[in-house]
Design an enzyme around this catalytic site. Sequence first.
Site, mmCIF file in Angstrom:
data_model
loop_
_atom_site.group_PDB
_atom_site.id
_atom_site.type_symbol
_atom_site.label_atom_id
_atom_site.label_comp_id
_atom_site.label_asym_id
_atom_site.label_seq_id
_atom_site.Cartn_x
_atom_site.Cartn_y
_atom_site.Cartn_z
ATOM 1 N N ASP A 67 0.813 -1.217 0.000
ATOM 2 C CA ASP A 67 0.000 0.000 0.000
ATOM 3 C C ASP A 67 0.847 1.268 0.000
ATOM 4 O OD1 ASP A 67 0.947 -0.428 2.575
ATOM 5 O OD2 ASP A 67 -1.024 -0.713 3.471
ATOM 6 N N ASN A 136 -7.754 -3.203 14.231
ATOM 7 C CA ASN A 136 -9.138 -3.497 13.819
ATOM 8 C C ASN A 136 -9.199 -4.672 12.836
ATOM 9 O OD1 ASN A 136 -8.074 -2.393 11.509
ATOM 10 N ND2 ASN A 136 -9.488 -0.674 11.368
ATOM 11 N N HIS A 138 -7.376 -4.967 10.073
ATOM 12 C CA HIS A 138 -7.092 -4.655 8.667
ATOM 13 C C HIS A 138 -5.792 -5.303 8.210
ATOM 14 C CE1 HIS A 138 -4.801 -0.581 9.432
ATOM 15 N NE2 HIS A 138 -3.996 -1.602 9.537
ATOM 16 N N GLU A 143 -9.714 -2.083 5.170
ATOM 17 C CA GLU A 143 -10.356 -1.811 6.455
ATOM 18 C C GLU A 143 -11.624 -2.664 6.605
ATOM 19 O OE1 GLU A 143 -8.799 -0.106 8.506
ATOM 20 O OE2 GLU A 143 -8.005 1.765 7.735
HETATM 21 P P1 PGA Z 1 2.113 -1.801 12.791
HETATM 22 O O1 PGA Z 1 0.974 -1.662 11.687
HETATM 23 O O2 PGA Z 1 3.062 -2.853 12.283
HETATM 24 O O3 PGA Z 1 2.747 -0.442 12.864
HETATM 25 O O4 PGA Z 1 1.441 -2.210 14.054
HETATM 26 C C1 PGA Z 1 0.359 -2.801 11.193
HETATM 27 C C2 PGA Z 1 -0.841 -2.436 10.361
HETATM 28 O O5 PGA Z 1 -1.540 -1.463 10.712
HETATM 29 O O6 PGA Z 1 -1.110 -3.122 9.366
#
Ligand code: PGA
Length: 254
Positions: A67, A136, A138, A143
């Site tokens: 992304d 959450n 995702h 999302e």
């Molecule tokens: P993080 O993010 O590795 O900074 O916890 C993971 C994500 O939001 O996919």
Amino acid sequence: MRIYAAKDYADLSRKAANIISAQVIMKPNAVLGLATGSTPVGAYRQLIEWYNKGDVDFFQISSVNLDEYKGLSGEHDQSYRYFMNHNFFDHINIKKENTNVPNGLAPDAETECRRYNHVIKSLGGIDLQLLGIGGNGHIGFNEPGAAFEKETHLVTLTEQTRESNARFFAGLDEVPTHAFTMGIKSIMSAKKILLLATGENKAKALYDSFFGPVTPGVPASILQLHNDCTIIADEEALSLIREKTNWKDVNYDN
Ligand code: PGA
């Protein structure tokens, strides 16, 4: 689906780097699907260390990232292109032209999504996709929603995601509102998946994703249907799974 418990962050990073380097050694021209976020940084660091020792070679590797924020150039220090260059690509011998991240400045979102889908297809698909997971549930920027999105698409970021990423920006207002992300179909098409999770704020997402129903309300839950999915998590992230299920980790010690 295999879940491995990591003793600590260094152990998680080493286990993840082991799996990634095994992929690179088995298939020197593999296509790696890569992820940003704080979780995989240690794995990248470990891979750089092994690269410096001459144990792993990225010369023929291609990569596609999950992304990118819409509206940020690759030079912006919060863009995912910048993150990848800074945390990984600049320190190994991967050819920059073989690394792919959606173009956050693409003038037309639909054209950019089509282009990115074409990039993935023309590389022959992803051999190993590395994933983090949001609090959450995702994956990438897919999302929670009403349906599993298929291929690369533009998303409106949830407030939870923007707030959680605001720590990297001068303030919440600076966090982009939209992002390009590979879709669930793009991710599920990868031959292998490796998902990393650390910390208590991922415990519910991990439990819901791997022990709850498969639902677009928890995007990572689709991974239950992937036939080669490995999860590496620390004890904090596994806490709810340990509490609510009879899952026991196998002995994976290296
Ligand atoms: P993080 O993010 O590795 O900074 O916890 C993971 C994500 O939001 O996919």
